[in-house]
Scaffold this motif. Sequence first.
Motif, short mmCIF file in Angstrom:
data_model
loop_
_atom_site.label_atom_id
_atom_site.label_comp_id
_atom_site.label_asym_id
_atom_site.label_seq_id
_atom_site.Cartn_x
_atom_site.Cartn_y
_atom_site.Cartn_z
N LEU A 40 0.88 -1.12 0.06
CA LEU A 40 0.00 -0.10 -0.22
C LEU A 40 0.82 1.20 0.16
O LEU A 40 1.61 1.36 1.02
N GLU A 41 0.88 2.20 -0.93
CA GLU A 41 1.54 3.17 -1.17
C GLU A 41 0.64 4.41 -0.96
O GLU A 41 -0.24 4.64 -1.54
N VAL A 42 1.07 5.02 0.25
CA VAL A 42 -0.01 6.23 0.77
C VAL A 42 0.91 7.56 0.26
O VAL A 42 1.96 7.86 0.75
N LYS A 43 0.14 8.26 -0.70
CA LYS A 43 0.73 9.53 -1.21
C LYS A 43 0.37 10.68 -0.28
O LYS A 43 1.11 11.80 -0.41
N THR A 44 -0.61 10.59 0.37
CA THR A 44 -1.10 11.78 1.25
C THR A 44 -0.20 11.81 2.58
O THR A 44 0.08 10.83 3.43
N PRO A 45 0.51 12.79 2.76
CA PRO A 45 1.20 12.88 4.01
C PRO A 45 0.51 12.85 5.40
O PRO A 45 -0.55 13.27 5.48
N ASN A 46 1.34 12.35 6.51
CA ASN A 46 0.67 12.46 7.72
C ASN A 46 -0.55 11.66 7.97
O ASN A 46 -1.34 12.19 9.01
N VAL A 47 -0.81 10.70 7.20
CA VAL A 47 -1.97 9.66 7.58
C VAL A 47 -1.53 8.56 8.59
O VAL A 47 -0.50 7.69 8.34
N PRO A 48 -1.94 8.52 9.77
CA PRO A 48 -1.57 7.54 10.61
C PRO A 48 -1.73 6.29 10.23
O PRO A 48 -2.72 5.72 9.94
N LYS A 49 -0.72 5.26 10.50
CA LYS A 49 -0.82 3.94 10.30
C LYS A 49 -2.27 3.42 10.89
O LYS A 49 -2.72 2.42 10.44
N GLU A 50 -2.53 3.69 12.21
CA GLU A 50 -3.71 3.23 12.64
C GLU A 50 -4.76 3.37 11.96
O GLU A 50 -5.92 2.60 11.86
N GLU A 51 -5.03 4.53 11.35
CA GLU A 51 -6.06 4.66 10.68
C GLU A 51 -6.19 4.12 9.18
O GLU A 51 -7.39 3.50 8.96
N LEU A 52 -4.85 3.70 8.48
CA LEU A 52 -5.17 2.93 7.67
C LEU A 52 -5.43 1.46 8.06
O LEU A 52 -6.19 0.79 7.22
N GLN A 53 -4.93 1.28 9.04
CA GLN A 53 -5.16 -0.31 9.59
C GLN A 53 -6.89 -0.51 9.80
O GLN A 53 -7.15 -1.48 9.27
N GLN A 54 -7.34 0.59 10.20
CA GLN A 54 -8.83 0.43 10.65
C GLN A 54 -9.77 0.39 9.17
O GLN A 54 -10.56 -0.28 9.20
N ILE A 55 -8.98 1.04 8.16
CA ILE A 55 -9.79 1.04 6.80
C ILE A 55 -9.58 -0.21 6.26
O ILE A 55 -10.40 -0.94 5.64
N LEU A 56 -8.25 -0.70 6.47
CA LEU A 56 -8.09 -2.19 5.92
C LEU A 56 -8.93 -3.19 6.52
O LEU A 56 -9.41 -4.29 5.73
N ALA A 57 -9.10 -3.00 7.81
CA ALA A 57 -9.91 -3.93 8.59
C ALA A 57 -11.24 -4.19 8.15
O ALA A 57 -11.90 -5.14 7.90
N LYS A 58 -11.85 -3.06 7.59
CA LYS A 58 -13.00 -3.10 7.06
C LYS A 58 -13.29 -3.67 5.77
O LYS A 58 -14.41 -4.09 5.48
N ALA A 59 -12.13 -3.98 4.97
CA ALA A 59 -12.19 -4.62 3.80
C ALA A 59 -12.07 -5.90 4.00
O ALA A 59 -12.47 -6.75 3.01
N GLY A 60 -11.26 -6.43 4.99
CA GLY A 60 -11.26 -7.91 5.18
C GLY A 60 -10.08 -8.09 6.26
O GLY A 60 -9.80 -7.11 7.10
N LYS A 61 -9.65 -9.23 6.38
CA LYS A 61 -8.54 -9.86 7.37
C LYS A 61 -7.16 -9.36 6.62
O LYS A 61 -6.06 -10.35 6.48
N TYR A 62 -6.69 -8.03 6.65
CA TYR A 62 -5.72 -7.69 6.03
C TYR A 62 -4.69 -6.82 6.96
O TYR A 62 -5.49 -6.26 8.11
N GLU A 63 -3.52 -7.12 7.13
CA GLU A 63 -2.96 -6.20 8.32
C GLU A 63 -1.48 -5.41 7.75
O GLU A 63 -0.82 -6.18 6.73
N LEU A 64 -1.31 -4.27 8.05
CA LEU A 64 -0.07 -3.63 7.58
C LEU A 64 0.97 -4.10 8.32
O LEU A 64 0.80 -4.01 9.73
N LEU A 65 2.26 -4.32 7.75
CA LEU A 65 3.43 -4.79 8.43
C LEU A 65 4.15 -3.54 8.46
O LEU A 65 4.23 -2.53 7.67
#
Length: 65
Positions: A40-65
């Motif tokens: 996952l390449e995030v081009k927007t600056p200063n997006v917390p990893k926790e926020e991205l993880q919450q978004i991924l959790a809504k999509a399925g059983k995905y986890e950011l490493l």
Amino acid sequence: MATVYQIKGMGCSGCVDSIQGELNKHPHIEATVSLDTRTLEVKTPNVPKEELQQILAKAGKYELL
């Protein structure tokens, strides 16, 4: 400057579609999902990893490493 995260649990184009669909619900986040590199390449600056993880959790059983 972009931030790149590895995504655990992603294995097909359907996974990419699910994740990208959830990301698209957040117009303030510009990001690209790649199946080839399983990233996952995030081009927007200063997006917390926790926020991205919450978004991924809504999509399925995905986890950011």
